[in-house]
Design a protein around this motif. Structure first.
Motif, PDB file in Angstrom:
ATOM      1  N   GLY A 136       0.808  -1.215   0.000  1.00  0.00           N
ATOM      2  CA  GLY A 136       0.000   0.000   0.000  1.00  0.00           C
ATOM      3  C   GLY A 136       0.836   1.257   0.000  1.00  0.00           C
ATOM      4  N   TYR A 137       1.961   1.240   0.725  1.00  0.00           N
ATOM      5  CA  TYR A 137       2.838   2.410   0.760  1.00  0.00           C
ATOM      6  C   TYR A 137       3.509   2.639  -0.595  1.00  0.00           C
ATOM      7  CZ  TYR A 137       2.434   3.006   5.820  1.00  0.00           C
ATOM      8  OH  TYR A 137       1.970   3.259   7.081  1.00  0.00           O
ATOM      9  N   THR A 138       3.810   1.563  -1.305  1.00  0.00           N
ATOM     10  CA  THR A 138       4.377   1.705  -2.649  1.00  0.00           C
ATOM     11  C   THR A 138       3.375   2.381  -3.578  1.00  0.00           C
ATOM     12  OG1 THR A 138       5.685  -0.323  -2.319  1.00  0.00           O
ATOM     13  CG2 THR A 138       5.420   0.461  -4.581  1.00  0.00           C
ATOM     14  N   ILE A 139       2.114   1.958  -3.496  1.00  0.00           N
ATOM     15  CA  ILE A 139       1.065   2.558  -4.324  1.00  0.00           C
ATOM     16  C   ILE A 139       0.894   4.040  -3.979  1.00  0.00           C
ATOM     17  CG2 ILE A 139      -1.415   2.526  -4.830  1.00  0.00           C
ATOM     18  CD1 ILE A 139      -1.345  -0.506  -4.199  1.00  0.00           C
ATOM     19  N   THR A 140       0.798   4.325  -2.683  1.00  0.00           N
ATOM     20  CA  THR A 140       0.528   5.698  -2.238  1.00  0.00           C
ATOM     21  C   THR A 140       1.644   6.648  -2.636  1.00  0.00           C
ATOM     22  OG1 THR A 140      -0.627   4.742  -0.327  1.00  0.00           O
ATOM     23  CG2 THR A 140      -0.135   7.087  -0.243  1.00  0.00           C
ATOM     24  N   THR A 141       2.892   6.214  -2.454  1.00  0.00           N
ATOM     25  CA  THR A 141       4.027   7.075  -2.801  1.00  0.00           C
ATOM     26  C   THR A 141       4.055   7.370  -4.292  1.00  0.00           C
ATOM     27  OG1 THR A 141       5.301   6.098  -0.990  1.00  0.00           O
ATOM     28  CG2 THR A 141       6.523   7.345  -2.636  1.00  0.00           C
ATOM     29  N   ALA A 142       3.835   6.351  -5.106  1.00  0.00           N
ATOM     30  CA  ALA A 142       3.844   6.551  -6.564  1.00  0.00           C
ATOM     31  C   ALA A 142       2.740   7.514  -6.994  1.00  0.00           C
ATOM     32  CB  ALA A 142       3.688   5.215  -7.271  1.00  0.00           C
ATOM     33  N   ILE A 143       1.554   7.356  -6.426  1.00  0.00           N
ATOM     34  CA  ILE A 143       0.443   8.247  -6.771  1.00  0.00           C
ATOM     35  C   ILE A 143       0.781   9.687  -6.381  1.00  0.00           C
ATOM     36  CG2 ILE A 143      -1.941   8.834  -6.196  1.00  0.00           C
ATOM     37  CD1 ILE A 143      -2.515   5.848  -5.954  1.00  0.00           C
ATOM     38  N   MET A 171       6.879   3.929  -9.096  1.00  0.00           N
ATOM     39  CA  MET A 171       6.959   2.703  -8.299  1.00  0.00           C
ATOM     40  C   MET A 171       8.338   2.065  -8.439  1.00  0.00           C
ATOM     41  SD  MET A 171       3.271   0.841  -8.656  1.00  0.00           S
ATOM     42  CE  MET A 171       1.733   1.727  -8.381  1.00  0.00           C
ATOM     43  N   VAL A 172       8.865   2.061  -9.659  1.00  0.00           N
ATOM     44  CA  VAL A 172      10.210   1.521  -9.880  1.00  0.00           C
ATOM     45  C   VAL A 172      11.245   2.350  -9.126  1.00  0.00           C
ATOM     46  CG1 VAL A 172      12.002   1.112 -11.610  1.00  0.00           C
ATOM     47  CG2 VAL A 172       9.631   0.499 -12.111  1.00  0.00           C
ATOM     48  N   GLY A 173      11.132   3.677  -9.212  1.00  0.00           N
ATOM     49  CA  GLY A 173      12.056   4.542  -8.488  1.00  0.00           C
ATOM     50  C   GLY A 173      11.973   4.343  -6.988  1.00  0.00           C
ATOM     51  N   GLN A 178      14.120   1.777  -1.843  1.00  0.00           N
ATOM     52  CA  GLN A 178      13.907   0.818  -0.760  1.00  0.00           C
ATOM     53  C   GLN A 178      14.903  -0.339  -0.811  1.00  0.00           C
ATOM     54  OE1 GLN A 178      12.215   1.524   1.704  1.00  0.00           O
ATOM     55  NE2 GLN A 178      10.940   3.187   0.919  1.00  0.00           N
ATOM     56  N   ILE A 179      15.344  -0.734  -1.996  1.00  0.00           N
ATOM     57  CA  ILE A 179      16.363  -1.784  -2.087  1.00  0.00           C
ATOM     58  C   ILE A 179      17.642  -1.334  -1.400  1.00  0.00           C
ATOM     59  CG2 ILE A 179      17.914  -2.957  -3.711  1.00  0.00           C
ATOM     60  CD1 ILE A 179      15.532  -3.181  -5.631  1.00  0.00           C
ATOM     61  N   VAL A 180      18.028  -0.072  -1.616  1.00  0.00           N
ATOM     62  CA  VAL A 180      19.234   0.463  -0.983  1.00  0.00           C
ATOM     63  C   VAL A 180      19.053   0.542   0.533  1.00  0.00           C
ATOM     64  CG1 VAL A 180      20.743   2.472  -0.786  1.00  0.00           C
ATOM     65  CG2 VAL A 180      19.924   1.740  -3.038  1.00  0.00           C
ATOM     66  N   LEU A 181      17.930   1.127   0.981  1.00  0.00           N
ATOM     67  CA  LEU A 181      17.697   1.277   2.420  1.00  0.00           C
ATOM     68  C   LEU A 181      17.547  -0.070   3.119  1.00  0.00           C
ATOM     69  CD1 LEU A 181      15.185   4.298   2.496  1.00  0.00           C
ATOM     70  CD2 LEU A 181      17.619   4.308   3.064  1.00  0.00           C
ATOM     71  N   SER A 182      17.014  -1.052   2.405  1.00  0.00           N
ATOM     72  CA  SER A 182      16.792  -2.361   3.014  1.00  0.00           C
ATOM     73  C   SER A 182      18.080  -3.107   3.334  1.00  0.00           C
ATOM     74  CB  SER A 182      15.928  -3.232   2.097  1.00  0.00           C
ATOM     75  OG  SER A 182      14.626  -2.706   1.978  1.00  0.00           O
ATOM     76  N   GLN A 183      19.186  -2.685   2.742  1.00  0.00           N
ATOM     77  CA  GLN A 183      20.454  -3.367   3.016  1.00  0.00           C
ATOM     78  C   GLN A 183      21.068  -2.923   4.342  1.00  0.00           C
ATOM     79  OE1 GLN A 183      20.924  -5.872   1.004  1.00  0.00           O
ATOM     80  NE2 GLN A 183      19.154  -5.041  -0.100  1.00  0.00           N
ATOM     81  N   ILE A 184      20.514  -1.880   4.968  1.00  0.00           N
ATOM     82  CA  ILE A 184      21.007  -1.450   6.274  1.00  0.00           C
ATOM     83  C   ILE A 184      20.548  -2.456   7.312  1.00  0.00           C
ATOM     84  CG2 ILE A 184      20.950   0.398   8.000  1.00  0.00           C
ATOM     85  CD1 ILE A 184      20.289   2.327   5.722  1.00  0.00           C
ATOM     86  N   ILE A 337       8.695   6.690   2.634  1.00  0.00           N
ATOM     87  CA  ILE A 337      10.010   6.074   2.438  1.00  0.00           C
ATOM     88  C   ILE A 337      10.521   5.524   3.763  1.00  0.00           C
ATOM     89  CG2 ILE A 337      12.454   6.604   2.017  1.00  0.00           C
ATOM     90  CD1 ILE A 337      11.535   8.455  -0.250  1.00  0.00           C
ATOM     91  N   GLY A 338      10.382   6.319   4.831  1.00  0.00           N
ATOM     92  CA  GLY A 338      10.798   5.852   6.150  1.00  0.00           C
ATOM     93  C   GLY A 338       9.840   4.826   6.726  1.00  0.00           C
ATOM     94  N   ALA A 339       8.527   5.048   6.547  1.00  0.00           N
ATOM     95  CA  ALA A 339       7.533   4.146   7.122  1.00  0.00           C
ATOM     96  C   ALA A 339       7.628   2.747   6.523  1.00  0.00           C
ATOM     97  CB  ALA A 339       6.136   4.719   6.898  1.00  0.00           C
ATOM     98  N   TYR A 340       7.955   2.656   5.237  1.00  0.00           N
ATOM     99  CA  TYR A 340       8.118   1.347   4.581  1.00  0.00           C
ATOM    100  C   TYR A 340       9.147   0.500   5.327  1.00  0.00           C
ATOM    101  CZ  TYR A 340       8.942  -1.982   0.704  1.00  0.00           C
ATOM    102  OH  TYR A 340       9.066  -3.110  -0.065  1.00  0.00           O
ATOM    103  N   GLN A 341      10.276   1.119   5.659  1.00  0.00           N
ATOM    104  CA  GLN A 341      11.328   0.388   6.354  1.00  0.00           C
ATOM    105  C   GLN A 341      10.898  -0.039   7.755  1.00  0.00           C
ATOM    106  OE1 GLN A 341      14.385  -0.772   5.307  1.00  0.00           O
ATOM    107  NE2 GLN A 341      13.543  -0.232   3.314  1.00  0.00           N
ATOM    108  N   VAL A 342      10.162   0.823   8.448  1.00  0.00           N
ATOM    109  CA  VAL A 342       9.688   0.488   9.788  1.00  0.00           C
ATOM    110  C   VAL A 342       8.801  -0.751   9.741  1.00  0.00           C
ATOM    111  CG1 VAL A 342       8.246   1.266  11.716  1.00  0.00           C
ATOM    112  CG2 VAL A 342       9.875   2.842  10.659  1.00  0.00           C
ATOM    113  N   PHE A 343       7.939  -0.833   8.736  1.00  0.00           N
ATOM    114  CA  PHE A 343       6.986  -1.940   8.657  1.00  0.00           C
ATOM    115  C   PHE A 343       7.598  -3.224   8.080  1.00  0.00           C
ATOM    116  CE2 PHE A 343       3.904   1.363   9.400  1.00  0.00           C
ATOM    117  CZ  PHE A 343       2.872   0.718  10.065  1.00  0.00           C
ATOM    118  N   CYS A 344       8.629  -3.098   7.241  1.00  0.00           N
ATOM    119  CA  CYS A 344       9.170  -4.318   6.634  1.00  0.00           C
ATOM    120  C   CYS A 344      10.307  -4.925   7.453  1.00  0.00           C
ATOM    121  CB  CYS A 344       9.627  -4.069   5.200  1.00  0.00           C
ATOM    122  SG  CYS A 344      11.074  -3.015   5.041  1.00  0.00           S
TER     123      CYS A 344
END
Length: 481
Positions: A136-143, A171-173, A178-184, A337-344
């Motif tokens: 849902g956050y991916t959809i919302t950010t892209a919109i 969505m791709v961007g 998120q791929i970069v941030l997810s490696q932390i 962008i930050g909330a995605y990381q908190v939830f995943c």
């Protein structure tokens, strides 16, 4: 009796609930760093956790229900959330709510109070919810990012211009970020990002509220009614029912925060008792956010009427000032962008912990290299983390491209998460801890509450699924909007 901890010896004495430790003044009764949280900090955490992207759809939800049912449903959800959160506050310690052993997370509380099977059900509910939220956050950010480009286009070419923009590019961007941030590996150390996200959520909500007030003050011909959208004019009879059910899911999503309450309670000082402080903090937090939600929903409906957009910052009920709309949507993107990381992060930790336990000798799973990066210093690199987290982000992005429907997806997430996490488990844990006799009056009323919320959640889920099916008719995946 004495035990040794980190080179120091502490005394152990028999207490009412077994062996109690006598720790130095800078440590709590469980040997952890002294907790310093107060009523003010807990209330602030709750307000930060509640106010999020769910506020963007409240004007649309009120429009489906009308002036009477809309605010009434919003208040009803807030009362249910407050009541069940108060029950949950007693489950932080087990078996006694004041002197029992601490539970550091929602799932730990479920395991201590209800046992293994319901603990697994809780885990399933939580992880399904977390996956849904990240999509849902991916959809919302892209919109929102697409809305910035459309806003500038409308400003240059007029409000009647087509200004079509594909959400897929954004969505791709977003996925790449998120791929970069997810490696932390230890994202919790970047607490500043959570603070920025909280500020952004208040900012874009306030911008939407301010724009609604300005639109009303400037005079609006928006058509409203006591029962919301009108059958035969705005929608058909069947659409009216389905939309009303979906709006319940949207409102439920706005109140889906119970799964972080135990973690917030774990920050409180032990005196006065945590459950007493947490109940007051929950009341303050829910009251504050409900007032804010009511303003956004009611004023948004007054501004737009029965034609209220699903997302009142991207639906272009507002066109000017375009720069303020751009700022609001940029705030949404930064927040998510930050909330995605908190939830995943819980999903990442669960899968990686399982892999480490399942294949303890596998080098791909357990090897970690330290790489020196400019400006960042030593960075721990893990092949498993790189592959698994990248795949996860890519999958969520692909699903978001297939189902890029903001309201329907938010409604479905809210419907699936509200009953189990906000109502069922808190009620069941309270019944177990308070030793409430089966078929007693209190037990029956609690079961009526739980079953009623279950039926509401099922109805809301059906409405959201029907909305997704309707939105998919004629829609071609991956071709954008």
């Amino acid at each position: 009796m004495a035990v040794e901890k980190q080179g120091k010896t502490f005394s152990m004495e028999e207490g009412a609930f077994g062996i109690e430790a006598s720790y130095p003044p800078d440590l709590d009764d469980d040997g952890r760093t002294k907790r310093t949280g107060t009523l003010v900090t807990a209330s602030a955490h709750i307000i930060t956790a509640v106010i999020g992207s769910g506020v963007l759809s409240l004007a649309w939800a009120i429009a489906q229900l009308g002036w009477i049912a809309g605010p009434a449903v919003l208040v009803a959800f807030s009362l249910i959330t407050w009541f069940c959160s108060s029950l949950l506050a007693n489950c932080y310690r087990y078996p006694d709510p004041v002197h029992g052993k601490r539970n550091y997370s929602y799932m730990a509380a479920v395991r201590a109070n209800l046992g293994g099977f319901k603990f697994k059900l809780c885990g399933l509910a939580q992880y399904v919810n977390l996956v849904g939220v990240t999509i849902g956050y991916t959809i919302t950010t892209a919109i929102s990012m697409a809305a910035v480009k459309r806003s500038n286009c409308f400003h240059r070419h007029g409000h009647g211009a087509a200004c079509r923009v594909s959400n897929n590019v954004y969505m791709v961007g977003y996925a790449c970020i998120q791929i970069v941030l997810s490696q932390i590996p230890d994202f919790h150390k970047l607490s500043w990002l959570s603070l920025v996200a909280a500020v952004m959520s208040v900012a874009y909500s306030s911008i939407g509220l301010g724009l609604s007030i300005a639109k009303i003050a400037g005079g609006t011909n928006a058509r409203t009614s006591l029962t919301g959208v009108t059958v035969g004019i705005d929608v058909s009879g069947a659409e009216k029912v389905w939309r009303a059910l979906q709006s319940l899911g949207d409102i439920a999503f706005a109140y889906s925060f119970s799964n972080v309450l135990i973690e917030i309670q774990d920050t409180l000082k032990s005196s006065p008792p945590e459950n007493q402080v947490m109940k007051k903090a929950t009341f303050i937090g829910v009251t504050t956010t409900t007032t804010f939600y009511m303003l956004c929903g009611v004023l948004g409906y007054a501004a737009f009427g029965n034609n209220a957009p699903g997302n009142f910052l991207t639906g272009f009920g507002f066109y000017d000032p375009y720069w303020l709309i751009d700022i609001g949507n940029i705030c949404i993107a930064i927040h998510l962008i930050g909330a995605y990381q908190v939830f995943c992060q819980p999903i990442y930790q669960f899968v990686e912990g399982y892999c480490h336990g399942r294949w303890p000798q596998n080098r791909f799973v357990n090897t970690e290299h330290v790489i020196k990066l400019p400006l960042l210093g030593n960075y721990p690199f893990s092949p498993l983390r790189l592959l698994w987290r990248t795949v996860y982000v890519m999958v969520t992005a692909v699903v978001a491209m297939i189902f890029p429907f903001f309201n329907d997806f938010l409604g479905l997430i809210g419907a699936l998460a509200f009953w189990p996490l906000t109502v069922f488990f808190p009620v069941e844990m309270y019944i177990k801890q308070a030793d409430i006799r089966r078929w007693s009056t209190r037990w029956l009323w609690l079961q009526v509450l739980s079953m009623s919320c279950l039926l509401i959640s099922i109805a809301a889920a059906c409405g959201s699924v029907q909305g997704l099916i309707h939105a998919l008719q004629g829609y071609k995946p991956f071709r954008g909007t």
